[in-house]
Every structure is written in C-alpha cells, then in structure tokens.
Design a protein around this motif. Structure first.
Motif, mmCIF file in Angstrom:
data_model
loop_
_atom_site.group_PDB
_atom_site.id
_atom_site.type_symbol
_atom_site.label_atom_id
_atom_site.label_comp_id
_atom_site.label_asym_id
_atom_site.label_seq_id
_atom_site.Cartn_x
_atom_site.Cartn_y
_atom_site.Cartn_z
ATOM 1 N N GLY A 436 0.810 -1.207 0.000
ATOM 2 C CA GLY A 436 0.000 0.000 0.000
ATOM 3 C C GLY A 436 0.847 1.262 0.000
ATOM 4 O O GLY A 436 0.531 2.236 -0.701
ATOM 5 N N TYR A 445 -3.773 5.779 -5.796
ATOM 6 C CA TYR A 445 -4.477 5.824 -4.513
ATOM 7 C C TYR A 445 -5.581 4.779 -4.392
ATOM 8 O O TYR A 445 -5.803 4.229 -3.311
ATOM 9 C CB TYR A 445 -5.039 7.225 -4.297
ATOM 10 N N CYS A 449 -5.724 1.926 -1.518
ATOM 11 C CA CYS A 449 -6.853 1.685 -0.615
ATOM 12 C C CYS A 449 -7.156 0.196 -0.513
ATOM 13 O O CYS A 449 -7.428 -0.325 0.581
ATOM 14 C CB CYS A 449 -8.094 2.429 -1.118
ATOM 15 N N SER A 450 -7.106 -0.488 -1.624
ATOM 16 C CA SER A 450 -7.384 -1.933 -1.635
ATOM 17 C C SER A 450 -6.318 -2.698 -0.859
ATOM 18 O O SER A 450 -6.624 -3.653 -0.127
ATOM 19 C CB SER A 450 -7.448 -2.444 -3.077
ATOM 20 N N TYR A 452 -4.404 -1.577 1.640
ATOM 21 C CA TYR A 452 -4.607 -1.351 3.073
ATOM 22 C C TYR A 452 -5.837 -2.100 3.583
ATOM 23 O O TYR A 452 -5.843 -2.625 4.705
ATOM 24 C CB TYR A 452 -4.752 0.142 3.353
ATOM 25 N N GLY A 453 -6.868 -2.177 2.745
ATOM 26 C CA GLY A 453 -8.071 -2.914 3.134
ATOM 27 C C GLY A 453 -7.789 -4.398 3.324
ATOM 28 O O GLY A 453 -8.361 -5.040 4.220
ATOM 29 N N TYR A 466 -5.780 2.035 9.107
ATOM 30 C CA TYR A 466 -6.933 2.921 8.942
ATOM 31 C C TYR A 466 -6.476 4.338 8.581
ATOM 32 O O TYR A 466 -7.052 4.992 7.697
ATOM 33 C CB TYR A 466 -7.758 2.965 10.228
ATOM 34 N N ASN A 468 -3.622 5.250 7.169
ATOM 35 C CA ASN A 468 -3.049 5.265 5.825
ATOM 36 C C ASN A 468 -4.135 5.248 4.756
ATOM 37 O O ASN A 468 -4.035 5.940 3.735
ATOM 38 C CB ASN A 468 -2.115 4.069 5.645
ATOM 39 N N ARG A 469 -5.183 4.461 4.977
ATOM 40 C CA ARG A 469 -6.276 4.436 3.997
ATOM 41 C C ARG A 469 -7.025 5.767 3.996
ATOM 42 O O ARG A 469 -7.508 6.211 2.945
ATOM 43 C CB ARG A 469 -7.230 3.285 4.289
ATOM 44 N N CYS A 472 -5.407 8.025 1.611
ATOM 45 C CA CYS A 472 -5.787 7.716 0.226
ATOM 46 C C CYS A 472 -7.148 8.331 -0.102
ATOM 47 O O CYS A 472 -7.328 8.940 -1.174
ATOM 48 C CB CYS A 472 -5.829 6.214 0.003
ATOM 49 N N TRP A 473 -8.130 8.174 0.792
ATOM 50 C CA TRP A 473 -9.461 8.741 0.557
ATOM 51 C C TRP A 473 -9.381 10.265 0.430
ATOM 52 O O TRP A 473 -10.092 10.869 -0.391
ATOM 53 C CB TRP A 473 -10.417 8.373 1.688
ATOM 54 N N ASP A 485 -12.498 6.619 8.430
ATOM 55 C CA ASP A 485 -11.303 5.830 8.763
ATOM 56 C C ASP A 485 -10.493 6.480 9.883
ATOM 57 O O ASP A 485 -9.916 5.789 10.738
ATOM 58 C CB ASP A 485 -10.430 5.653 7.518
#
Length: 663
Positions: A436, A445, A449-450, A452-453, A466, A468-469, A472-473, A485
């Motif tokens: 990620g 990005y 996100c995927s 980190y998910g 959370y 780090n994601r 991205c958002w 997050d």
C-alpha cells in the motif's frame, strides 16, 4: 510463608539435650587447678552467653559418643563440620580417643570480619590427664569431634565451648555455628564467620552487604546448601527473585532433603505465578506443609485458570480483572500476568495503559533455569512475552519490530498454534502495508486503498492501516470516507496525531468548521510550537466566525505583542473585534520581567488573539483609566468589553484563561 529470620529448631535441641548426659556446669568451674575445666569470665556478653549455652547443650558425652567416627557432613543449618584444625606441626596423626580436647590458643587469633578485641586466654593446653603442656606445643592426640574454645572475635568469653556440629537458626536465615574457628598456629577466614556477618547485615536490611559476605562464604565452601539458602534471602531483599530461585534450586541440588529450601522455592514460585512448580516444592514429603502458602497457591491458581478461560473466549474485561486478582492474591512478581494485563488492555483499545503495563513489568531472565520450560496459556512463557510484544508493535505501526518479535516467538515455541497463526498474520499484514505504501508513493491511490483494506481484513484493529487508507481517501476527494477511517483509528489509539490531523483537514474540506476547530485546538495543545497547526487553527477560527456572521476585520495570523504608548492607541486597539489580552507591567518589577517572555510564546500559540502590553510607569494615564495599581496585571477584553482580570498569575493560569477565550 517464610519469615525474615529462621527460628531455632526446638525439637532438634530437645533431642540433643536428651543425648547429652553428665554435662559439666561451666558456671562452677575453677580456674585455679590445672586439672579443672575453665570457668567463664564475668565479661562474657549477652550474645556470648546465648551462644555458649546453645553450644554446650551438645555435651561432652555427645562428643565421646562420636569418638573416632568420620567427620560428619554439613547440616542444613549451615554447620561447617568438615573443616579440620590446622597445626604448626606437619601431618598430625589423629587419635582414636573419645575424650574431648579443650585447648586455648596462645597466638593472636583474629578475624577480618569482627570488630571486637581479641580474648586473652590462659596459656598452655589442658589435657584430660590433668597435665599442662607448654605454650606453643600442640598434642597430636585429637578426636575427630573436638570441642573448640572460643578464642577468636566472635564475642565468646573465656571457657565458652563451641561445637562444630551445633547450630542456631534465625528466621529465614540459617545461622548455624556463629563462632570463629581458627588454627592454633595462626588465623584463617572461616566461612561460618562470613555467614554470621552476612546474617547481621541481612537483619539490618543491608542486603547488598549481606550478599557480599555470602558470596565469600560460598567461594570457600561451595558445597554448603545453607549458604545458598541464605544468599537467596539476600537476593529476595534486593528484589532479584529469579536469582533467588536459582540459589534455592542449587541448595536443593546439593541436599535434596533440605525442606527449608523447598519451602522457599514454593513461596517464590507463587510470586512468579508458576503454580505447578510451587505445588511440587510446597508438597515436599518429609516436612510439615504450610497451610497459609498452600491456601495462597489455591487462590492464585483459581484466578489464573479463570483468566485463561476468559482469554480463550476473548472476554478481555474478565481476563484483565482476573489477572489483577491473581497479582493481588500473591503472584505479584509474575511477568506473564503483567503481559496478560497488557494484552487485555491492548484488546480493549487502551494502548497507552498497555504500554505502561509492559514498561513496569518485572524484569526476569525467562530463558534460564526453571523459567525456560514454564508454560503460560498453553505456550512457553518466553514465547508469550514475544507474542504480546508483537501485537503491541503492530498496534503502534512498527511492523518491522512486530515481525521480529513474532519470529522470535516462533523460534521459542514452534509447535504452538497461536504463535504460528500470529506469525503468519504479521507477515501478511506487513506485506499488505508495504504494498500500500508503494502504491501511495506512485499516486495509485485507489489500489493503495485496496492494499490497506486487505491488511485490515487480517488485522481489523490496526490504527495505522486505517490512518493510511484515510490519506488515500483524502487524495481521492472522498473526505467523508477519510473522516470515517480517522474515527476508527482514533477509537483504537485516541492520541494518534496523524489521524487527528487528517480528520481536521477533511472537516475543513467539507467546511465543517466547528469540528475542524475542535481538532486543531487539540493538536495545538499537543503541538504548541507547530506553526502549521497554529495557522490552520487560525484560518479555521476565522472561517467559523464568518459562518456565524461575526465581523472578522483586521484579523491576521501571527504578529507580535503590541506596545501601547498612549491612551488613544489603547482605546483604538480595544475597539477591534475579537479577543485582546493586555499586560500591565513595570520595567522595574521582577515578576513582570519573568513573565513577559511568556507573552511572546502565547502570541505564537494563539494567533487569533491580540496581545498588548502597557508600562504603567511610562503610561500613567492608561493605568489610571484602567485603575491598575498592582503589577503584573492581565486584562482580557472581548469586542471592547472587559471579561476577565488576573493579578500576578502563574504561567499555567494565564494560558488557561487565554485558551478559554480563544475559542
């Protein structure tokens, strides 16, 4: 439970007394006749009298009964009976006579450990035949169980008899024969005298000094179990329980029937939370069981079992409660229980408390001695330590350290399922986080996100993933998702600065100024010298005032403390909208000189507030208009109206008031 000093074994003394018939009464002896035994002098101290009566209880008949038998082994009380008397004559031949030989040395017999003066004794050796040998001569006719006249530095009066088989017990220490033994041809260091000095230091609470004496005694007589037992007592006083356990184990190895060492081992293992080892030693056959210690063991074991069951079902509140109960019941030095507390606090999202718990955990060498094979929650104790450490490092976002700790746990206990599962998850989560981060740096990005998910599916309580994601958002313009997050990350780790920054920035993007100001104010307190946070807070406050319809003219970020030189300037400054803080000072006042620099600090920390200062000696008109007579005085105005006045405040009080009116 062992007492600090070991008491006299009354039963042993009674048996010894029953065997010692026709004992001479030393109080009625005549010094005038060479064929008479010696009479004790009137200068004998209280300690001497006590020891002499204990020593003499063995009796001459007891010595005669032993005769020419081989030298006895060291007793459990630390008696040193395997030392032979030295003589100026080479290779003295032992005799088979059973009559005890009483001799008084003519040399200066001294001890390095005793401050008392040397006793002066009658010259010559008194033999059972009644003849007096010339001074300096030593008879070769000696029994293997001779009586020794106390002539050293052990506070014994003339005529006091010390028997090398006798012992005195004091609480948790094996005192043994406290007399000083020396050869008639010179002086030597007696391990018993070293032990006696160690006992005295222990009774005074000087455990380090006591340990030094016991170490010297062990160096001279490494096979004496009582010295190891006493050394364990000193180590316990120093809080070095793991070393105390090893000393007791060594004592038991030297003498498997040494029940006092078994008892102490059982008590130590209770404190360490090792219930199986404790039961094995407390139930040692051949001695009376301590009901108090056994009851304590049962209570500790009950709480440990309940804690283990709660952990299996992830009932972390109950696990925490039972771990605390086990510690209170007696297992107060168990690293595993402290680790269990840390794990439960971590699962309950109290990360700071979990860190504190691990920091305050008793430090023991878990990889040595009895600890290396002890188990806790089904795994080796040391493996459990690294398992909890790995979880802690993961929660803090230190993935490399987490992986190292998990691998260490796997090396210690490779067959444990829980350890294997954790190691696998840590590897996968670390890999997902690294992927990620690489995608984020490449500005991909959505893919980041995927990644980190994927890590969050394996570790749903990882605050770093959370956060780090959320970044991205934010980059993708999905500010609502970024806030969600960040909320998750802050729920797990409430003081997570990065998550708070990203949530504040996302709230600003969504023009949720009230929420943004709240987050920036928290950050301002956490990072008082961060100019970027200060500027962001200022702009959020301005935007919030605008959204409420308030006037925001002439509001600027930063600035300096404004010096007031006249009444008109003072009135114009107060007429500005917003909050103004005025410092009334005197250049000659010491308190004003001390607090003035702090006003510059507040000016940078709270840029939305106007800070003014007035020297009342140079501006008497302003001082008179504001009725200021005492300095330093601070007045706070809001939109031209005075709302607070503080006289001679502390820095903390002043900043508290400024912060209150800055919102």
């Amino acid at each position: 439970m062992s007492k600090p000093i070991e008491e006299t074994d009354a039963l042993t003394d009674q048996i010894r007394d029953s065997l010692c018939v026709n004992k001479p009464d030393f109080r009625e002896l005549d010094l005038g006749s060479p064929v008479s035994p010696l009479r004790p002098t009137a200068t004998t101290t209280t300690t001497t009298t006590t020891t002499s009566s204990s020593s003499s209880s063995s009796g001459s008949a007891s010595a005669a009964r032993i005769g020419s038998n081989p030298l006895p082994k060291a007793s459990h009380s630390g008696d040193i009976s395997y030392y032979t008397e030295t003589s100026p004559l080479k290779n003295p031949k032992p005799t088979s006579r059973s009559d005890p030989l009483i001799y008084s040395g003519t040399g200066n017999q001294s001890s390095v450990n005793s401050p008392s003066p040397v006793n002066v004794l009658p010259s010559g050796n008194i033999c059972p035949s009644g003849k007096i040998l010339k001074p300096g001569l030593v008879t070769s006719h000696r029994s293997s169980k001779s009586d020794v006249l106390g002539s050293g530095m052990g506070h014994y009066g003339h005529g006091s008899i010390m028997r090398r088989g006798g012992s005195v017990r004091h609480g948790n220490l094996d005192v043994g024969n406290s007399g000083y033994y020396s050869s008639c041809g010179g002086s030597s260091v007696d391990p018993e005298e070293l032990k006696r000095a160690g006992n005295e230091m222990h009774q005074k609470g000087h455990f380090g000094e006591a340990l030094g004496f016991y170490d010297k005694a062990i160096a001279l007589a490494p096979g004496n179990a009582a010295y190891r037992y006493n050394r364990a007592a000193a180590l316990m006083g120093l809080g070095r329980l793991a070393e105390a356990v090893r000393e007791c184990e060594e004592a038991v190895k030297l003498d498997p029937h040494y029940w006092r060492a078994h008892h102490r081992l059982g008590s130590l293992f209770i404190r360490l939370g090792h219930v199986e080892n404790a039961r094995r030693h407390l139930s040692f056959a051949g001695h009376h069981q301590d009901e108090f210690e056994l009851q304590k063991l049962q209570v500790v074991e009950k709480h440990l079992n309940t804690c283990s069951d709660a952990r299996k079902f992830n009932d972390w509140k109950k696990a925490l409660r039972e771990a605390d109960a086990a510690i209170s019941a007696g297992a107060d030095y168990s690293p595993q229980l402290f680790m269990c507390r840390a794990e439960a606090l971590l699962k309950l999202h109290q990360l700071k408390d979990a860190e504190t718990c691990l920091t305050n955990m008793p430090k023991l060498e878990l990889h040595t001695g009895s600890f290396s094979q002890s188990r806790f929650f089904g795994m080796l104790s040391e493996a459990y330590f690294f398992l909890v450490r790995a979880q802690m490092e993961m929660a803090l976002g230190r993935f490399e350290s987490a992986l190292s700790a998990a691998e260490k746990a796997g090396q210690i206990d490779p067959r444990n399922v829980e350890v294997a599962v954790l190691l696998k998850n840590v590897k996968l989560v670390s890999r997902a986080r690294s992927r990620g981060n690489d995608l984020f740096r490449s500005e991909r990005y959505t893919e980041a996100c995927s990644a980190y998910g994927e890590g969050l599916r394996l570790d749903p309580w990882n605050s770093v993933l959370y956060c780090n994601r959320a970044a991205c958002w934010f980059k993708l313009g999905s500010w609502d998702k970024s806030i969600d997050d960040c909320n998750q990350a802050l729920c797990i780790q409430p003081n997570y600065t990065k998550a708070l920054l990203r949530r504040a920035a996302s709230n600003s993007k969504l023009e949720k100024w009230s929420d943004a100001v709240r987050d920036y104010e928290v950050l301002r307190r956490e990072l008082p010298d961060d100019n970027e946070v200060a500027e962001s807070l200022f702009h959020a406050q301005v935007a919030l005032k605008k959204s409420r319809g308030e006037e925001v003219y002439n509001m600027k970020f930063g600035g300096e403390v404004e010096e007031i030189v006249g009444l008109e300037q003072f009135k114009a400054a107060l007429s500005l909208p917003g909050v103004s803080v005025v410092h009334f000072k005197s250049s000659s006042n010491l308190h004003c000189k001390q607090i003035s620099p702090f006003l510059d600090t507040l000016c940078s920390r709270y840029p939305s507030i106007n800070f003014l200062q007035v020297d009342i000696e140079e501006n008497s008109a302003v001082a008179s208009a504001e009725n200021v007579r005492t300095v330093p005085t601070f007045k706070i105005y809001k939109n031209g109206n005075r709302v607070k006045e503080i006289v001679c405040p502390s820095r903390e009080m002043l900043e508290h008031s400024v912060r209150h009116y800055s919102s």
